[in-house]
Structures are given as C-alpha cells and as structure tokens.
Scaffold this motif. Structure first.
Motif, short mmCIF file in Angstrom:
data_model
loop_
_atom_site.label_atom_id
_atom_site.label_comp_id
_atom_site.label_asym_id
_atom_site.label_seq_id
_atom_site.Cartn_x
_atom_site.Cartn_y
_atom_site.Cartn_z
N LYS A 94 68.14 59.68 5.39
CA LYS A 94 66.71 59.97 5.45
C LYS A 94 66.04 59.32 6.66
O LYS A 94 65.21 59.93 7.33
CB LYS A 94 66.02 59.51 4.16
N ASN A 95 66.39 58.07 6.93
CA ASN A 95 65.76 57.34 8.03
C ASN A 95 66.80 56.98 9.09
O ASN A 95 67.82 56.36 8.79
CB ASN A 95 65.11 56.06 7.50
N ILE A 96 66.53 57.40 10.33
CA ILE A 96 67.43 57.09 11.43
C ILE A 96 67.21 55.67 11.91
O ILE A 96 66.10 55.28 12.25
CB ILE A 96 67.21 58.07 12.60
N ASN A 97 68.27 54.88 11.91
CA ASN A 97 68.20 53.50 12.41
C ASN A 97 68.99 53.43 13.71
O ASN A 97 70.21 53.62 13.72
CB ASN A 97 68.80 52.54 11.38
N ASN A 98 68.30 53.18 14.81
CA ASN A 98 68.95 53.17 16.12
C ASN A 98 69.05 51.77 16.71
O ASN A 98 69.06 51.59 17.92
CB ASN A 98 68.16 54.08 17.09
N LYS A 99 69.15 50.78 15.85
CA LYS A 99 69.18 49.39 16.33
C LYS A 99 70.28 48.59 15.67
O LYS A 99 70.62 48.81 14.51
CB LYS A 99 67.83 48.71 16.04
N ILE A 100 70.82 47.66 16.45
CA ILE A 100 71.76 46.67 15.92
C ILE A 100 71.21 45.30 16.29
O ILE A 100 70.89 45.03 17.44
CB ILE A 100 73.17 46.83 16.53
N GLU A 101 71.10 44.45 15.29
CA GLU A 101 70.62 43.08 15.52
C GLU A 101 71.54 42.12 14.77
O GLU A 101 71.83 42.32 13.60
CB GLU A 101 69.18 42.93 15.02
N MET A 102 72.03 41.12 15.47
CA MET A 102 72.91 40.13 14.84
C MET A 102 72.31 38.74 15.01
O MET A 102 71.91 38.35 16.11
CB MET A 102 74.30 40.18 15.48
N ILE A 103 72.25 38.02 13.91
CA ILE A 103 71.71 36.67 13.91
C ILE A 103 72.75 35.73 13.30
O ILE A 103 73.27 35.99 12.21
CB ILE A 103 70.40 36.59 13.11
N VAL A 104 73.06 34.68 14.01
CA VAL A 104 74.02 33.69 13.54
C VAL A 104 73.34 32.33 13.52
O VAL A 104 72.84 31.87 14.56
CB VAL A 104 75.28 33.65 14.43
N GLN A 105 73.28 31.71 12.36
CA GLN A 105 72.67 30.39 12.21
C GLN A 105 71.25 30.36 12.77
O GLN A 105 70.83 29.42 13.45
CB GLN A 105 73.53 29.33 12.90
N GLY A 106 70.53 31.44 12.50
CA GLY A 106 69.14 31.51 12.93
C GLY A 106 68.95 31.89 14.38
O GLY A 106 67.82 32.04 14.85
N GLU A 107 70.04 32.07 15.12
CA GLU A 107 69.96 32.43 16.53
C GLU A 107 70.31 33.91 16.71
O GLU A 107 71.35 34.37 16.22
CB GLU A 107 70.91 31.57 17.36
N LYS A 108 69.46 34.64 17.41
CA LYS A 108 69.72 36.06 17.66
C LYS A 108 70.77 36.17 18.76
O LYS A 108 70.52 35.80 19.92
CB LYS A 108 68.44 36.78 18.08
N VAL A 109 71.95 36.70 18.41
CA VAL A 109 73.05 36.77 19.38
C VAL A 109 73.22 38.18 19.95
O VAL A 109 73.90 38.36 20.95
CB VAL A 109 74.38 36.30 18.74
N LEU A 110 72.61 39.16 19.30
CA LEU A 110 72.69 40.52 19.82
C LEU A 110 71.47 41.32 19.36
O LEU A 110 71.09 41.29 18.20
CB LEU A 110 73.95 41.24 19.32
N GLU A 111 70.85 42.01 20.31
CA GLU A 111 69.77 42.94 20.01
C GLU A 111 69.99 44.19 20.85
O GLU A 111 69.92 44.14 22.08
CB GLU A 111 68.41 42.32 20.32
N TYR A 112 70.30 45.28 20.20
CA TYR A 112 70.70 46.51 20.90
C TYR A 112 70.01 47.72 20.27
O TYR A 112 69.87 47.80 19.05
CB TYR A 112 72.22 46.69 20.81
#
Length: 309
Positions: A125-143
């Motif tokens: 139903k909803n297109i999600n075009n993002k990847i976000e990875m957080i490790v120990q409160g730190e954002k390690v990937l935002e795409y």
C-alpha cells in the motif's frame, strides 16, 4: 486487418521480447526526453550519454537506464529503473542500493536514482524508498531514491507536452472515466497516427504488462504492428538477454527449492498457498527470504515477503 489474426499469421508468440529491451528501445529513440520522466529538468542538460556497462552482479539484470549527464556545470549519473511488478519495499530497497554501490564502483560521479513504478502495486500500500540504519544511537546509513508513480500520471498531459517517447508509457497512466476498452483504443490510436510505427509496436509490447493478449488482440492492427522496424529486426541484445534470463531462471528454481526445504524443516509441511507464492516470487524477493529465513519465528513472518500476484 485486426490483431485477432496475429496468432495465426505472425510470429508474435515466438518473438517474446524482453520488457527490459522495450525500455532500451525507448532510450535509443530519445534518451534525454525519456529521462525527463524521472528528472524533468534533465531536458536542459548540455550533454547526456547512455552507458551500457555490465554491472558486477551476476544475479541481477543490467540497469534499465544509465546515463552520464552534464548540466549547469555539474556532472552526474542518472540511473532509472522501470518496475511493472512491484512486490516488496524491502526487496526493492536492497536492489536499488546494490545498483548504487555497483554503479559507484565503476564511476566516482554522484548518482541520481529514480524508481519508475508503472503499475499500481497490488501487495504494497505504501511505497518506502528509504533505508536508515542506526547502531547504538548513531546513524550509520541514510539512503533514499526518488519514486515516480506512472499509474498516477494523467495520460493527456503527456500529449500536451508532445514527448513522443513517453507515448507508449501512457498505457499505464490514469485514464479518467474511460473503461479498459476505451483506454486501449485511445492509446493505440494516438501512436497509430505517428509516422514512426515503432511507437505503435512499443505501445503494444508494454500493454502486455497490463492486459492479457486475448484482450489486446481485438484492438491491435496487425499491419501497423508489423510495419515497425523493431518487429522486422529482432533485438540482438534481446536474444543475448534471453540466454541470460534462462540461466537466471535456473538459479531462481534452485533458490525456491532451498527455501521450501529450509521452511519445511523449520515449520513442517507448508500450506499450498505459501508454496505457490514462493514459486511465483521474483529472484530478488527470493534472495531476501533465503537471507532472513533463520530469523523467522513463525510462518506468518514469511508472508510479508510474498506478493499476492
């Protein structure tokens, strides 16, 4: 003469052109204008050169659209993927990210990515075009990447823009109060009147992604379809891709076998419904499932990766 006789009088059923090659044919017609569907301002580019480099991903297809662009004193790569069977946000996100990393491996230019969704997704139903990875409160990937929904576009606005290369894509667009029969007739009539009959041929080929041939054959004019140079001269690359697709299909069957065995061992005999959906799944979706199979706690965890198609 209508296309109803095509199955008897032509080689249509033996000439199974690949969807990707249909998009490639549009690129060769007018790459810059085709690029405007994903990035409208690209029409102002000083230079645009298509790239046909093979990517280092043996299990994935060549990128649908890849071009080096120079615009406003900036150089970058425009990458577009045309998707007619969107099945999973997770699978598509991973696929686009893999394209990004592989394209970046070959060239250090910035990459502008666009996913062109032709048909309205049936299972998402909803297109999600993002990847976000957080490790120990730190954002390690935002795409993320841009998404264009062709099925939400107005087909008559394309006519107003006079961009011929987009005419075949009108078959996927909104058609107001027109029923399917009226819509098909109108889309074919527009390209029928063009001097270049390749656009008629390409409209028919793309229409097969939406409608069964038994429906389309009532409206196709065989003499126009066969007048196209694309009909007369099959794509050489299409034949090559056909061989590659055969190899890929063999790998897909191996993945299906592995997934069924692993799930059966973990959950017991699988319901017929789930087995059928696994067997119909795309290679990219199967890759995701086999990668996550040991993390599934209940059988319902598998269903979110499976399309209803």
């Amino acid at each position: 003469m209508k296309g109803k006789n095509m199955s008897n009088n032509s080689k249509d059923k033996t000439r199974k052109h690949i969807f990707d090659e249909t998009i490639k044919a549009l690129e060769k017609k007018d790459a810059k204008t085709l690029g405007t569907i994903g990035m409208p301002e690209i029409e102002n580019a000083e230079e645009l050169h298509l790239e046909f480099s093979e990517l280092s991903m043996s299990d994935m297809k060549r990128a649908d659209y890849l071009a080096k662009v120079e615009m406003n004193d900036e150089k970058f790569i425009l990458h577009m993927e045309f998707e007619s069977n969107y099945s999973s946000n997770r699978a598509m996100n991973k696929r686009m990210l893999r394209y990004l990393s592989s394209i970046n491996w070959y060239d250090n230019l910035p990459i502008y990515q666009v996913l062109i969704i032709l048909k309205s997704p049936q299972s998402t139903k909803n297109i999600n075009n993002k990847i976000e990875m957080i490790v120990q409160g730190e954002k390690v990937l935002e795409y993320s990447y841009k998404v264009v929904k062709v099925y939400d576009m107005n087909k008559y606005e394309v006519l107003n823009s006079d961009k011929l290369v987009l005419y075949p894509l009108r078959i996927f667009m909104q058609h107001g109060n027109e029923n399917d029969e009226e819509h098909i007739k109108e889309c074919l009539k527009v390209v029928e009147e063009l001097e270049d009959k390749d656009y008629y041929y390409l409209t028919v080929e793309l229409s097969k992604r939406l409608y069964k041939f038994e429906v389309l054959e009532n409206y196709i004019k065989e003499e126009i379809y066969m007048a196209s140079e694309l009909y007369k001269e099959p794509y050489e690359k299409g034949r090559e891709e056909g061989i590659k697709e055969g190899i890929k299909e063999g790998k897909r069957q191996e993945l299906i076998k592995t997934i069924v065995q692993l799930l059966t061992k973990k959950f017991g005999i699988l319901p017929k419904e789930i087995k059928n959906k696994i067997e119909k799944s795309d290679y990219s979706d199967l890759e995701v499932i086999v990668g996550d199979v040991f993390g599934f706690e209940i059988l319902d965890d598998v269903k979110k990766y499976l399309s209803d198609n």
